[in-house]
Design a protein around this motif. Structure first.
Motif, PDB file in Angstrom:
ATOM      1  N   GLY A  88       0.821  -1.214   0.000  1.00  0.00           N
ATOM      2  CA  GLY A  88       0.000   0.000   0.000  1.00  0.00           C
ATOM      3  C   GLY A  88       0.852   1.260   0.000  1.00  0.00           C
ATOM      4  N   LYS A  89       0.183   2.407  -0.196  1.00  0.00           N
ATOM      5  CA  LYS A  89       0.925   3.679  -0.278  1.00  0.00           C
ATOM      6  C   LYS A  89       1.340   4.149   1.106  1.00  0.00           C
ATOM      7  CE  LYS A  89      -1.017   5.472  -4.556  1.00  0.00           C
ATOM      8  NZ  LYS A  89      -2.324   4.775  -4.697  1.00  0.00           N
ATOM      9  N   ASP A  90       0.448   3.943   2.088  1.00  0.00           N
ATOM     10  CA  ASP A  90       0.726   4.474   3.421  1.00  0.00           C
ATOM     11  C   ASP A  90       0.918   3.333   4.433  1.00  0.00           C
ATOM     12  OD1 ASP A  90       0.846   5.784   5.780  1.00  0.00           O
ATOM     13  OD2 ASP A  90      -1.008   6.946   5.521  1.00  0.00           O
ATOM     14  N   GLN A  91       2.137   3.209   4.904  1.00  0.00           N
ATOM     15  CA  GLN A  91       2.464   2.092   5.796  1.00  0.00           C
ATOM     16  C   GLN A  91       1.928   2.259   7.216  1.00  0.00           C
ATOM     17  OE1 GLN A  91       3.796  -0.655   4.462  1.00  0.00           O
ATOM     18  NE2 GLN A  91       3.526   0.599   2.659  1.00  0.00           N
ATOM     19  N   SER A  92       1.457   3.497   7.515  1.00  0.00           N
ATOM     20  CA  SER A  92       1.015   3.717   8.895  1.00  0.00           C
ATOM     21  C   SER A  92      -0.454   3.299   9.096  1.00  0.00           C
ATOM     22  CB  SER A  92       1.209   5.188   9.278  1.00  0.00           C
ATOM     23  OG  SER A  92       0.418   5.971   8.421  1.00  0.00           O
ATOM     24  N   VAL A  93      -1.152   3.026   7.980  1.00  0.00           N
ATOM     25  CA  VAL A  93      -2.579   2.689   8.089  1.00  0.00           C
ATOM     26  C   VAL A  93      -2.760   1.226   8.510  1.00  0.00           C
ATOM     27  CG1 VAL A  93      -4.757   2.530   6.800  1.00  0.00           C
ATOM     28  CG2 VAL A  93      -3.120   4.325   6.259  1.00  0.00           C
ATOM     29  N   CYS A  94      -3.630   1.013   9.495  1.00  0.00           N
ATOM     30  CA  CYS A  94      -3.947  -0.369   9.895  1.00  0.00           C
ATOM     31  C   CYS A  94      -5.235  -0.785   9.211  1.00  0.00           C
ATOM     32  CB  CYS A  94      -4.143  -0.459  11.399  1.00  0.00           C
ATOM     33  SG  CYS A  94      -2.627  -0.135  12.255  1.00  0.00           S
ATOM     34  N   LEU A  95      -5.217  -1.952   8.618  1.00  0.00           N
ATOM     35  CA  LEU A  95      -6.400  -2.403   7.881  1.00  0.00           C
ATOM     36  C   LEU A  95      -7.285  -3.307   8.730  1.00  0.00           C
ATOM     37  CD1 LEU A  95      -4.868  -3.170   4.365  1.00  0.00           C
ATOM     38  CD2 LEU A  95      -5.744  -1.027   5.258  1.00  0.00           C
ATOM     39  N   GLU A  96      -8.571  -3.320   8.329  1.00  0.00           N
ATOM     40  CA  GLU A  96      -9.553  -4.115   9.079  1.00  0.00           C
ATOM     41  C   GLU A  96      -9.704  -5.510   8.493  1.00  0.00           C
ATOM     42  OE1 GLU A  96     -13.639  -2.391  10.164  1.00  0.00           O
ATOM     43  OE2 GLU A  96     -12.706  -0.926   8.819  1.00  0.00           O
ATOM     44  N   VAL A  97      -9.853  -6.511   9.363  1.00  0.00           N
ATOM     45  CA  VAL A  97     -10.149  -7.870   8.890  1.00  0.00           C
ATOM     46  C   VAL A  97     -11.663  -8.026   8.923  1.00  0.00           C
ATOM     47  CG1 VAL A  97      -9.869 -10.329   9.362  1.00  0.00           C
ATOM     48  CG2 VAL A  97      -7.969  -8.760   9.779  1.00  0.00           C
ATOM     49  N   LYS A  98     -12.245  -8.410   7.786  1.00  0.00           N
ATOM     50  CA  LYS A  98     -13.706  -8.500   7.673  1.00  0.00           C
ATOM     51  C   LYS A  98     -14.101  -9.901   7.219  1.00  0.00           C
ATOM     52  CE  LYS A  98     -15.220  -4.016   7.466  1.00  0.00           C
ATOM     53  NZ  LYS A  98     -16.398  -3.598   8.197  1.00  0.00           N
ATOM     54  N   GLU A  99     -15.393 -10.160   7.269  1.00  0.00           N
ATOM     55  CA  GLU A  99     -15.877 -11.454   6.803  1.00  0.00           C
ATOM     56  C   GLU A  99     -17.192 -11.264   6.055  1.00  0.00           C
ATOM     57  OE1 GLU A  99     -15.630 -14.344   9.865  1.00  0.00           O
ATOM     58  OE2 GLU A  99     -16.139 -15.997   8.522  1.00  0.00           O
ATOM     59  N   ARG A 100     -17.303 -11.983   4.934  1.00  0.00           N
ATOM     60  CA  ARG A 100     -18.558 -11.926   4.177  1.00  0.00           C
ATOM     61  C   ARG A 100     -18.933 -13.343   3.799  1.00  0.00           C
ATOM     62  NH1 ARG A 100     -17.799  -7.827  -0.610  1.00  0.00           N
ATOM     63  NH2 ARG A 100     -18.340  -9.675  -1.796  1.00  0.00           N
ATOM     64  N   PRO A 101     -20.229 -13.672   3.825  1.00  0.00           N
ATOM     65  CA  PRO A 101     -20.604 -15.064   3.555  1.00  0.00           C
ATOM     66  C   PRO A 101     -20.109 -15.554   2.189  1.00  0.00           C
ATOM     67  CG  PRO A 101     -22.523 -13.762   4.213  1.00  0.00           C
ATOM     68  CD  PRO A 101     -21.374 -12.807   4.108  1.00  0.00           C
ATOM     69  N   ASP A 102     -20.092 -14.662   1.180  1.00  0.00           N
ATOM     70  CA  ASP A 102     -19.715 -15.128  -0.159  1.00  0.00           C
ATOM     71  C   ASP A 102     -18.210 -15.280  -0.361  1.00  0.00           C
ATOM     72  OD1 ASP A 102     -19.592 -12.394   0.156  1.00  0.00           O
ATOM     73  OD2 ASP A 102     -19.970 -11.944  -1.960  1.00  0.00           O
ATOM     74  N   ILE A 103     -17.404 -14.439   0.277  1.00  0.00           N
ATOM     75  CA  ILE A 103     -15.959 -14.550   0.035  1.00  0.00           C
ATOM     76  C   ILE A 103     -15.156 -14.976   1.263  1.00  0.00           C
ATOM     77  CG2 ILE A 103     -15.712 -13.046  -1.998  1.00  0.00           C
ATOM     78  CD1 ILE A 103     -14.978 -10.791  -0.076  1.00  0.00           C
ATOM     79  N   GLY A 104     -15.821 -15.053   2.402  1.00  0.00           N
ATOM     80  CA  GLY A 104     -15.118 -15.483   3.623  1.00  0.00           C
ATOM     81  C   GLY A 104     -14.352 -14.335   4.267  1.00  0.00           C
ATOM     82  N   VAL A 105     -13.232 -14.661   4.912  1.00  0.00           N
ATOM     83  CA  VAL A 105     -12.458 -13.651   5.638  1.00  0.00           C
ATOM     84  C   VAL A 105     -11.577 -12.888   4.639  1.00  0.00           C
ATOM     85  CG1 VAL A 105     -10.724 -13.298   7.452  1.00  0.00           C
ATOM     86  CG2 VAL A 105     -12.437 -15.108   7.704  1.00  0.00           C
ATOM     87  N   TYR A 106     -11.531 -11.561   4.772  1.00  0.00           N
ATOM     88  CA  TYR A 106     -10.678 -10.774   3.879  1.00  0.00           C
ATOM     89  C   TYR A 106     -10.206  -9.516   4.586  1.00  0.00           C
ATOM     90  CZ  TYR A 106     -14.688  -7.694   3.188  1.00  0.00           C
ATOM     91  OH  TYR A 106     -15.724  -6.824   3.406  1.00  0.00           O
ATOM     92  N   VAL A 107      -9.187  -8.887   4.003  1.00  0.00           N
ATOM     93  CA  VAL A 107      -8.679  -7.635   4.573  1.00  0.00           C
ATOM     94  C   VAL A 107      -9.205  -6.494   3.707  1.00  0.00           C
ATOM     95  CG1 VAL A 107      -6.608  -6.306   5.147  1.00  0.00           C
ATOM     96  CG2 VAL A 107      -6.610  -8.785   5.434  1.00  0.00           C
ATOM     97  N   LYS A 108      -9.934  -5.558   4.342  1.00  0.00           N
ATOM     98  CA  LYS A 108     -10.551  -4.455   3.590  1.00  0.00           C
ATOM     99  C   LYS A 108      -9.467  -3.522   3.052  1.00  0.00           C
ATOM    100  CE  LYS A 108     -14.054  -0.953   4.140  1.00  0.00           C
ATOM    101  NZ  LYS A 108     -14.764  -0.154   5.120  1.00  0.00           N
ATOM    102  N   ASN A 109      -9.586  -3.162   1.788  1.00  0.00           N
ATOM    103  CA  ASN A 109      -8.686  -2.221   1.104  1.00  0.00           C
ATOM    104  C   ASN A 109      -7.252  -2.735   0.918  1.00  0.00           C
ATOM    105  OD1 ASN A 109     -10.746  -0.383   0.898  1.00  0.00           O
ATOM    106  ND2 ASN A 109     -10.199   0.655   2.803  1.00  0.00           N
ATOM    107  N   LEU A 110      -7.030  -4.026   1.005  1.00  0.00           N
ATOM    108  CA  LEU A 110      -5.682  -4.571   0.791  1.00  0.00           C
ATOM    109  C   LEU A 110      -5.345  -4.506  -0.709  1.00  0.00           C
ATOM    110  CD1 LEU A 110      -3.293  -6.106   2.166  1.00  0.00           C
ATOM    111  CD2 LEU A 110      -4.444  -8.227   1.537  1.00  0.00           C
ATOM    112  N   THR A 111      -4.127  -4.044  -1.019  1.00  0.00           N
ATOM    113  CA  THR A 111      -3.732  -3.909  -2.425  1.00  0.00           C
ATOM    114  C   THR A 111      -3.480  -5.286  -3.051  1.00  0.00           C
ATOM    115  OG1 THR A 111      -2.558  -1.914  -1.754  1.00  0.00           O
ATOM    116  CG2 THR A 111      -2.072  -2.754  -3.973  1.00  0.00           C
ATOM    117  N   GLY A 112      -4.165  -5.555  -4.154  1.00  0.00           N
ATOM    118  CA  GLY A 112      -3.928  -6.795  -4.907  1.00  0.00           C
ATOM    119  C   GLY A 112      -3.272  -6.411  -6.224  1.00  0.00           C
ATOM    120  N   VAL A 113      -2.138  -7.025  -6.563  1.00  0.00           N
ATOM    121  CA  VAL A 113      -1.436  -6.654  -7.793  1.00  0.00           C
ATOM    122  C   VAL A 113      -1.526  -7.813  -8.791  1.00  0.00           C
ATOM    123  CG1 VAL A 113       0.791  -5.937  -8.757  1.00  0.00           C
ATOM    124  CG2 VAL A 113       0.180  -5.266  -6.437  1.00  0.00           C
ATOM    125  N   VAL A 114      -1.965  -7.498 -10.016  1.00  0.00           N
ATOM    126  CA  VAL A 114      -1.999  -8.533 -11.057  1.00  0.00           C
ATOM    127  C   VAL A 114      -0.582  -8.686 -11.608  1.00  0.00           C
ATOM    128  CG1 VAL A 114      -2.916  -9.144 -13.343  1.00  0.00           C
ATOM    129  CG2 VAL A 114      -4.400  -8.068 -11.634  1.00  0.00           C
TER     130      VAL A 114
END
Ligand code: ADP
Ligand code: MG
Length: 356
Positions: free
Chosen positions: A159-185
């Protein structure tokens, strides 16, 4: 219907013993570990024990001696997991052990020297080698994320800002995930290498002392491989496998290191993640547990979809004392006859002394 393998079969525990380093050699340290690669066992003798203390033997799926190469470890232990990910299963590989036992060497190694590359760079080449050889109209999409868990807080290493702490979330369709985590193709192994270097640099930027920091935080490099091809039914079939490559914090007991203040808070959090990971693995291997305590730490929550079920897990244990703890449950039956034997031996000896 295919018969599903018991979960214990999906978790492999291998041990690697590193050679002694120069400091240990020059201090004339005695070698107390004997590795039997054929039987897959490690025998420990107690350097402070008496002559009545018999050596202890522990058996694993595979053991690697001090002369094992990075490629041996990859081919025998890691390759089957990556093959499974390419087939659409999830998988996790992590190294467990005290600081200095060779976790980073085994997982990452020296990425600039071919024969010293660890499991992570070798897996990059394996994934894209497989894609290059794929036949027909099969298409692939490979994405990577890189995060760090420090004091039970999640940071995005891409991510751009290393000081930001991200939230761990859960959704029935995708399961546990980290909100706003950068995914690179990524398009090739070099891309993966580049983003790993970038993430590792960010890990250093956030820390005053890289070695100290990396031994106190967990880093998860995740690669998702999706493939899409047209089936006989002319419909598109999609498979997705996720691979988690984990560089764990050191497993040293904090009582030994005399932590206090901030260090003690860190230590408690590291221990929480590592002990929860140990409990999750024990419960999965046990096979009878109805409750798997994934939710007790961020680390296990994030690895949840790749530890249980059909996922394959490889645990490389780097330090032998800890094995005792993890394997205690399994080895109980083996341990008790040994203690009984020792008790009898001592009793006999005592009787002899009395009779003299
Ligand atoms: N199998 C091995 N062969 C040679 N050197 C090793 C091996 N394993 C570890 N080392 C060396 O030992 C040191 C500590 O290893 P490291 O991977 O940093 O430990 P950890 O990540 O567990 O704290 C490093 O200098 C590393 O190069
Ligand atoms: Mg390390």
């Amino acid at each position: 219907m295919p018969v599903e393998a018991p979960e214990a079969e999906n978790i492999k525990v291998v041990v690697r013993c590193r050679p002694m380093n120069e400091t240990e050699k020059s201090a004339n340290f005695r070698n107390i570990v004997e590795v039997n690669q054929v039987e897959g066992s490690v025998t420990l003798s107690n350097p402070n024990g008496s002559e009545y203390d018999p050596p202890k033997t522990f058996t694993f799926d595979t053991v690697f001696g001090t002369d094992s190469t990075q490629l041996d470890v990859y081919n025998l232990a890691a390759r089957p997991i990556i093959d499974n990910v390419l087939e659409g299963y999830n998988g996790t590989i992590f190294a467990y052990g005290q600081t200095g036992t060779g976790k980073t060497f085994t997982m990452e190694g020296n990425r600039d020297i071919a024969e010293q590359k660890g499991i992570i760079p070798n897996s990059f080449a394996h994934i894209f080698g497989h894609i290059a050889k794929a036949e027909g109209d099969k298409r692939f999409l490979v994405r990577a994320t890189y995060l760090e868990i420090y004091n039970e807080e999640v940071r995005d290493l891409l991510g751009k800002d290393q000081s930001v702490c991200l939230e761990v979330k859960e959704r029935p369709d995708i399961g546990v995930y980290v909100k706003n985590l950068t995914g690179v193709v990524v398009k090739n192994a070099d891309d993966l290498d580049r983003i790993m270097t970038l993430g590792s640099k960010n890990r250093v930027v956030g820390a005053t002392n890289m070695n100290l920091h990396s031994s106190r935080s967990h880093a998860i490099f995740s690669i998702t491989v999706e493939s899409c091809e047209e089936g006989f039914d002319r419909k598109e079939h999609i498979r997705a496998g996720k691979l988690h490559l984990v560089d764990l914090a050191g497993s040293e007991r904090q009582s030994k290191t005399g932590s206090s203040g901030q260090r003690l808070i860190e230590a408690t959090k590291i221990n929480l993640s590592l002990s929860t990971l140990g409990n999750v693995i024990s419960a999965l291997v046990d096979g009878k547990s109805t409750h798997i305590p994934y939710r007790n730490s961020k680390l296990t929550r994030l690895l949840q979809d790749s530890l249980g079920g059909n996922a394959k897990t490889l645990m490389v244990v780097k330090e032998v004392q800890n094995l005792v703890k993890i394997y205690l449950k399994k080895e109980k039956k083996k341990l008790s006859p040994r203690y009984t034997e020792k008790k009898h031996f001592l009793r006999k000896k005592l009787r002899k002394c009395k009779n003299k």
